[in-house]
Design an enzyme around this catalytic site. Structure first.
Site, PDB file in Angstrom:
ATOM      1  N   ARG A 138       0.840  -1.196   0.000  1.00  0.00           N
ATOM      2  CA  ARG A 138       0.000   0.000   0.000  1.00  0.00           C
ATOM      3  C   ARG A 138       0.877   1.249   0.000  1.00  0.00           C
ATOM      4  NH1 ARG A 138      -4.900   2.174   2.235  1.00  0.00           N
ATOM      5  NH2 ARG A 138      -4.844   4.390   1.681  1.00  0.00           N
TER       6      ARG A 138
ATOM      7  N   ARG B 276      -5.398   2.782  -4.886  1.00  0.00           N
ATOM      8  CA  ARG B 276      -4.566   2.062  -3.935  1.00  0.00           C
ATOM      9  C   ARG B 276      -4.650   0.551  -4.201  1.00  0.00           C
ATOM     10  NH1 ARG B 276      -8.131   4.173  -0.091  1.00  0.00           N
ATOM     11  NH2 ARG B 276      -7.411   6.155  -0.940  1.00  0.00           N
TER      12      ARG B 276
ATOM     13  N   ASP C  42      -6.884  -1.424   0.726  1.00  0.00           N
ATOM     14  CA  ASP C  42      -7.333  -0.486   1.743  1.00  0.00           C
ATOM     15  C   ASP C  42      -8.120  -1.286   2.776  1.00  0.00           C
ATOM     16  OD1 ASP C  42      -7.932   1.808   3.126  1.00  0.00           O
ATOM     17  OD2 ASP C  42      -9.530   2.452   1.784  1.00  0.00           O
TER      18      ASP C  42
ATOM     19  N   ASP D  78     -10.197  -0.879   6.321  1.00  0.00           N
ATOM     20  CA  ASP D  78     -10.811   0.066   7.246  1.00  0.00           C
ATOM     21  C   ASP D  78     -11.456  -0.674   8.404  1.00  0.00           C
ATOM     22  OD1 ASP D  78     -10.246   2.478   5.869  1.00  0.00           O
ATOM     23  OD2 ASP D  78     -11.917   2.100   4.490  1.00  0.00           O
TER      24      ASP D  78
ATOM     25  N   GLY E 253     -41.986  17.113   2.045  1.00  0.00           N
ATOM     26  CA  GLY E 253     -43.263  16.455   2.288  1.00  0.00           C
ATOM     27  C   GLY E 253     -44.388  17.293   1.729  1.00  0.00           C
TER      28      GLY E 253
ATOM     29  N   ILE F 127     -47.904  19.489   1.378  1.00  0.00           N
ATOM     30  CA  ILE F 127     -48.377  20.656   2.099  1.00  0.00           C
ATOM     31  C   ILE F 127     -49.150  20.237   3.343  1.00  0.00           C
ATOM     32  CG2 ILE F 127     -50.510  20.773   0.708  1.00  0.00           C
ATOM     33  CD1 ILE F 127     -50.242  23.852   0.902  1.00  0.00           C
TER      34      ILE F 127
ATOM     35  N   GLU G 215     -40.228  28.405   2.775  1.00  0.00           N
ATOM     36  CA  GLU G 215     -40.888  28.701   1.505  1.00  0.00           C
ATOM     37  C   GLU G 215     -41.614  30.038   1.582  1.00  0.00           C
ATOM     38  OE1 GLU G 215     -42.262  25.369  -1.245  1.00  0.00           O
ATOM     39  OE2 GLU G 215     -42.950  24.709   0.727  1.00  0.00           O
TER      40      GLU G 215
ATOM     41  N   GLU H 263     -55.744  27.697   0.565  1.00  0.00           N
ATOM     42  CA  GLU H 263     -55.709  26.248   0.714  1.00  0.00           C
ATOM     43  C   GLU H 263     -57.105  25.633   0.823  1.00  0.00           C
ATOM     44  OE1 GLU H 263     -51.410  25.947   3.122  1.00  0.00           O
ATOM     45  OE2 GLU H 263     -53.306  25.620   4.191  1.00  0.00           O
TER      46      GLU H 263
END
Length: 358
Positions: free
Chosen positions: A81, A90, A93, A95, A168, A170, A192, A301
């Site tokens: 490495r 590489r 690797d 982890d 989402g 109204i 908004e 609305e």
């Protein structure tokens, strides 16, 4: 102790290197228990390099996190490495993803791995061998974390705006949730422009000319709020909408000629918009949403009914089914109550795993 190790590489015969690494790892104090399939994945930030092969292994170890991490570094070095940079190719690797349910941080090591929940190529392997295992920091299962990515890979980047978008239909409670989360996270909220849009009342009454003006007004206000110059690098901020929904509404409210005009401006604006680092999709039943809409008694609305809410909800579901802009957390209001402080606090803690706070 059960621990999980991510393996990968993109130089030379990576499959051979992965097998060699596992052979070296399997020892008296660290026994390899299970290995996922090997997956081919695209490189993350630096796209001008070969594809990677990745896998995940479960091990049983008596080593501490620091000791196991040191073993992994030693194996990497033994397999050639070269450490040329964060995003560079590489040979191998390794982890340390998790070490039991420990949460550990030192200058050279963070456990669980601070970005494993953003990587499909990690979570795919984790789901294959331990789908119901819970992430110590987020509290979510590997499968839940994987579902949030929709097959994509992301990474924490402090050099981009840390925008969290709440989405989402109204009346579902987006502004309430965004405001409460901002309080927990100590940041601002972009709302908004319903109250300042002069064309919205007429548009809601069926005025076709006002419909286009209203949609363009929203588009311009979103551009002002979300362009990269407005949101500087590293700044955490919430919005009570997601920019992508703008087109969704335009397609519902504009005729063909108006939509062409709108799309021309949208294409110009879209290029400057900052993508969210995290999107939160809040859902509820049409009946409960309609009840909230009626309680707030906004004149524009008044024409909203359960059918229109259900249809709009279907549009949102379709949009998020193919979501690739950011990780996506979906909240069902039947289980998540944004009026309960503990629910909001837990969500804020999770959000911190998806942002870079300065």
């Amino acid at each position: 102790m059960a621990a999980y190790v991510g393996l990968g590489g993109n130089l030379g015969d990576t499959a051979v290197k992965i097998r060699q690494a596992l052979q070296k790892l399997d020892s008296a104090d660290t026994h390899v228990v299970r290995i996922s399939s090997i997956y081919e994945t695209a490189p993350l930030a630096n796209k001008d390099q070969p594809s990677y092969l990745n896998a995940v292994a479960e091990v049983r170890t008596t080593l501490t996190p620091q000791q196991l991490f040191g073993r992994l570094v030693s194996i990497e070095n033994s397999l050639g490495r070269a450490r040329n940079g964060r995003w560079e190719s590489r040979t191998i690797d390794l982890d340390l993803l998790m070490h039991g349910d420990q949460i550990f941080e030192s200058p050279g090591l963070i456990v669980p791995h601070p970005q494993m929940h953003l990587r499909t190529f990690v979570l795919k392997g984790m789901c294959e061998i331990a789908a119901e295992l819970r992430h110590p920091t987020t509290g979510r299962t590997m499968q839940e974390l994987a579902d949030r990515l929709n097959g994509h890979d992301f990474w924490l980047d402090p050099d981009r705006p840390q925008l969290i978008s709440v989405a989402g239909v109204i009346g579902v409670g987006k502004t309430t949730l965004a405001t409460k989360l901002a309080d927990k996270l100590g940041c601002g909220v972009l709302r908004e422009a319903y109250d300042t849009n002069p064309y919205l009342p007429a548009a809601c009454k069926g005025d076709r000319e006002a419909a286009l003006k209203s949609q363009l007004y929203f588009l311009e206000s979103r551009y002002e709020q979300l362009n990269a110059d407005t949101l500087p690098s590293g700044k955490v901020v919430l919005s009570d909408y997601v920019f992508a929904k703008d087109s969704l509404f335009a397609e519902r409210t504009l005729d063909a000629d108006q939509l062409n005009e709108y799309n021309t401006r949208h294409a110009q604006v879209e290029r400057a918009i900052s993508e969210p680092v995290l999107t939160i999709y809040l859902k509820d039943t049409p009946a409960r949403i309609l009840e909230r809409v009626q309680q707030r008694s906004r004149p524009y609305e008044s024409s909203i009914n359960e059918n229109s809410i259900a249809e709009l909800g279907g549009d949102y579901d379709e949009m998020f089914a193919d979501w690739a802009h950011s990780p996506l957390i979906t909240l069902d209001a039947a289980q998540f109550n944004c009026m309960q402080n503990d629910h909001v606090s837990e969500l804020a803690s999770e959000i911190r795993c998806y942002i870079c706070e300065r």
